[in-house]
Design a protein around this motif. Structure first.
Motif: not given
Lengths: 246, 117
Positions: B51-56, B64-67, B107-114
């Protein structure tokens, strides 16, 4: 310190492979570790090899590991280090052993040469004296690091030298830092290239063993940090070339 | 001092990149930890996270910066560890850590995208 007590002294005998030999040495007041080694060689076993010269903390040639710590033996009182009347004396670490307590210092000084630790001036006798103000930043930085006498205590204490035998080590890098701050020196671009990278200042993990154990109370870690910054800045500007051999 | 691998300048730039990425990571880790502590105050659920991350775009940008910082920082550190622990140097080591950097980034960007989509 009671003169009647004795000290059990384990001394390394041999080369890279060897064994410990234990000697009973009488204790005396104000006895130094060098006094102990000298007593063994003169009174108990004349085949013991060790190195010393000035005996007063000026030459740095008597450095050895005493109870696992590199020290000048001439400036180390037995009372400061003898745990339970026992001493263990071994040659400096990170250097090849020639015999007993004598190490081959060649790799140590070869690295000073690799770090371009020789002053390279651009003036001739026809020029006037260079004016270097005592209060200038460069002079103060060079002053803080200049008193190294090349004893090898820092090199022997450095974990990074143990892990990476190509690493130039604290003393050579400290020397390079003094020259980098010498405004008369003309070799600093090549020197910065020679001391940077995986085998140079950037390999330092800032463990600070060198700074803690330097008998001259110098701070090679600070010198190395200065080199890291200078080399990183030069690399970002595209001014850091690979080491030039001359 | 080049050992058949990277040039001296490249070695120094790697060192610089690792320090710079450490600064970014320090900030990211603090924000991440504060968010975790705040987010679990009423229990933790996947629905709440999504709820927090979707569409944000803000959270997607932050992670993305973290990854990216992790993908830069960790392999350079591992390069030193492998070199000092196993005497592994030269081009093969540089290729191995580059593969690790790409894997971490992937893997990191994939998780962020997911969690964004």
């Amino acid at each position: 310190m009671a003169a009647s007590s004795t000290l059990a002294v384990s001394v390394w005998r041999g080369k890279e492979s060897g064994r410990f030999q234990t000697f009973e040495v009488p204790r005396h007041e104000s006895q130094t570790v060098l006094d102990v080694v000298t007593h063994i060689q003169r009174a108990l076993d004349s085949t013991l090899s060790y190195r010393f010269s000035c005996r007063v903390g000026m030459c740095g040639s008597c450095a050895m590991n005493v109870n696992g710590r590199a020290r000048w033996t001439c400036r180390t009182h037995v009372a400061e280090v003898a745990a339970g009347d026992r001493l263990e004396i071994t040659p400096l670490a990170n250097l090849p052993v020639i015999k007993d307590l004598v190490t081959d210092m060649t790799p140590f000084f070869d690295k000073w040469a690799k770090a371009r630790g020789r002053f390279q001036g651009g003036r001739t006798r026809g020029h006037d004296f260079a004016r270097v103000l005592p209060e200038s930043r460069e002079r103060r930085l060079a002053d803080a690091a200049i008193e190294c006498i090349g004893c090898g205590v820092c090199y022997s204490s450095c974990d990074v030298v143990t892990w990476n035998p190509d690493y130039l080590g604290p003393a050579a890098l400290n020397r390079a830092w003094t020259l980098l701050n010498d405004v008369r020196d003309t070799d600093n671009r090549a020197r910065l290239g020679a001391v940077a990278g995986d085998a140079g200042c950037h390999a330092c993990h800032t463990h600070m063993n060198c700074t803690e154990r330097c008998p001259m109370k110098l701070a090679p870690t600070a010198s190395i940090a200065g080199l890291k910054r200078a080399a990183a800045l030069a690399a970002l500007k595209g001014e850091l070339g690979d080491a030039v051999t001359k | 001092m080049s050992d058949g691998g990277l040039s001296i300048r490249a070695q120094v730039l790697l060192w610089t990149a690792q320090r710079a990425s450490a600064v970014v990571l320090a900030v990211c880790v603090i924000i991440h930890l504060v968010t975790i502590i705040y987010a679990v105050r009423n229990g933790l659920s996947a629905a709440e996270i999504l709820g927090r991350t979707r569409g944000s775009y803000a959270w997607a940008g932050f992670y993305a910066i973290f990854v990216a910082a992790v993908a830069v920082h960790a392999p350079i550190g591992l390069r030193s560890v492998l070199s000092e622990s196993f005497n592994w140097r030269g081009a093969s080591l540089d290729i191995a850590v580059m593969v690790m950097a790409l894997a971490l980034a992937l893997w990191g960007f994939r998780a962020v995208y997911s969690v964004f989509i």
